[in-house]
Scaffold this motif. Sequence first.
Motif, PDB file in Angstrom:
ATOM      1  N   ASP A  47      -1.026  10.235  -9.581  1.00 20.54           N
ATOM      2  CA  ASP A  47      -0.752  11.364  -8.693  1.00 20.54           C
ATOM      3  C   ASP A  47      -0.710  10.960  -7.220  1.00 20.54           C
ATOM      4  O   ASP A  47      -0.379  11.769  -6.361  1.00 20.54           O
ATOM      5  CB  ASP A  47      -1.766  12.490  -8.914  1.00 20.54           C
ATOM      6  CG  ASP A  47      -3.192  12.086  -8.570  1.00 20.54           C
ATOM      7  OD1 ASP A  47      -3.552  10.918  -8.793  1.00 20.54           O
ATOM      8  OD2 ASP A  47      -3.948  12.943  -8.084  1.00 20.54           O
ATOM      9  N   ARG A  48      -1.017   9.705  -6.920  1.00 16.52           N
ATOM     10  CA  ARG A  48      -0.970   9.189  -5.546  1.00 16.52           C
ATOM     11  C   ARG A  48       0.173   8.192  -5.340  1.00 16.52           C
ATOM     12  O   ARG A  48       0.385   7.717  -4.223  1.00 16.52           O
ATOM     13  CB  ARG A  48      -2.283   8.495  -5.190  1.00 16.52           C
ATOM     14  CG  ARG A  48      -3.493   9.382  -5.295  1.00 16.52           C
ATOM     15  CD  ARG A  48      -3.562  10.306  -4.137  1.00 16.52           C
ATOM     16  NE  ARG A  48      -4.858  10.985  -4.129  1.00 16.52           N
ATOM     17  CZ  ARG A  48      -5.024  12.196  -3.714  1.00 16.52           C
ATOM     18  NH1 ARG A  48      -4.017  12.894  -3.257  1.00 16.52           N
ATOM     19  NH2 ARG A  48      -6.209  12.737  -3.738  1.00 16.52           N
ATOM     20  N   LEU A  55       0.897   3.922  -0.578  1.00 14.84           N
ATOM     21  CA  LEU A  55      -0.445   3.349  -0.655  1.00 14.84           C
ATOM     22  C   LEU A  55      -0.415   1.917  -1.188  1.00 14.84           C
ATOM     23  O   LEU A  55      -1.078   1.036  -0.625  1.00 14.84           O
ATOM     24  CB  LEU A  55      -1.350   4.213  -1.532  1.00 14.84           C
ATOM     25  CG  LEU A  55      -1.617   5.625  -1.017  1.00 14.84           C
ATOM     26  CD1 LEU A  55      -2.375   6.427  -2.065  1.00 14.84           C
ATOM     27  CD2 LEU A  55      -2.387   5.572   0.279  1.00 14.84           C
ATOM     28  N   ARG A  66       3.638   7.242  -2.314  1.00 14.41           N
ATOM     29  CA  ARG A  66       3.249   7.661  -0.965  1.00 14.41           C
ATOM     30  C   ARG A  66       3.022   6.478  -0.023  1.00 14.41           C
ATOM     31  O   ARG A  66       2.546   6.661   1.092  1.00 14.41           O
ATOM     32  CB  ARG A  66       1.975   8.494  -1.018  1.00 14.41           C
ATOM     33  CG  ARG A  66       2.132   9.752  -1.829  1.00 14.41           C
ATOM     34  CD  ARG A  66       0.844  10.516  -1.881  1.00 14.41           C
ATOM     35  NE  ARG A  66       0.984  11.670  -2.765  1.00 14.41           N
ATOM     36  CZ  ARG A  66       0.079  12.601  -2.872  1.00 14.41           C
ATOM     37  NH1 ARG A  66      -1.024  12.555  -2.167  1.00 14.41           N
ATOM     38  NH2 ARG A  66       0.268  13.607  -3.701  1.00 14.41           N
ATOM     39  N   VAL A  83      -2.956   2.231  -8.376  1.00  9.18           N
ATOM     40  CA  VAL A  83      -2.904   3.468  -7.605  1.00  9.18           C
ATOM     41  C   VAL A  83      -2.778   4.608  -8.610  1.00  9.18           C
ATOM     42  O   VAL A  83      -1.916   4.565  -9.499  1.00  9.18           O
ATOM     43  CB  VAL A  83      -1.711   3.463  -6.617  1.00  9.18           C
ATOM     44  CG1 VAL A  83      -1.599   4.787  -5.896  1.00  9.18           C
ATOM     45  CG2 VAL A  83      -1.839   2.311  -5.617  1.00  9.18           C
ATOM     46  N   ARG A  84      -3.632   5.585  -8.469  1.00  7.43           N
ATOM     47  CA  ARG A  84      -3.585   6.725  -9.397  1.00  7.43           C
ATOM     48  C   ARG A  84      -2.177   7.294  -9.452  1.00  7.43           C
ATOM     49  O   ARG A  84      -1.504   7.411  -8.431  1.00  7.43           O
ATOM     50  CB  ARG A  84      -4.541   7.817  -8.936  1.00  7.43           C
ATOM     51  CG  ARG A  84      -5.976   7.493  -9.118  1.00  7.43           C
ATOM     52  CD  ARG A  84      -6.917   8.563  -8.652  1.00  7.43           C
ATOM     53  NE  ARG A  84      -6.319   9.871  -8.425  1.00  7.43           N
ATOM     54  CZ  ARG A  84      -6.989  10.889  -7.913  1.00  7.43           C
ATOM     55  NH1 ARG A  84      -8.259  10.754  -7.571  1.00  7.43           N
ATOM     56  NH2 ARG A  84      -6.406  12.055  -7.730  1.00  7.43           N
TER      57      ARG A  84
END
Length: 71
Positions: free
Chosen positions: A6-7, A12, A10, A3-4
């Motif tokens: 910056d993500r 994900l 959250r 997962v990137r």
Amino acid sequence: LFVRPDRQGRGLGRALLEHALTETSRLELDVYTANKAALAFYRRFGFREMSRRAEDDDGLPFESVRMRYGD
């Protein structure tokens, strides 16, 4: 899972892992030991360490842990 940065944080990764577990009751994966956040993430889900390798698939000095979820 990747997962990137910056993500992250959250939900994900959790959603992806939970989806994968609807398809199978057993998962195995490799995690770089330097990636402390990923190791903690998988341990929280109940993954257990099975083995360690000092090098990656290309023979480079990146230690990894083989982890398993399920029996």
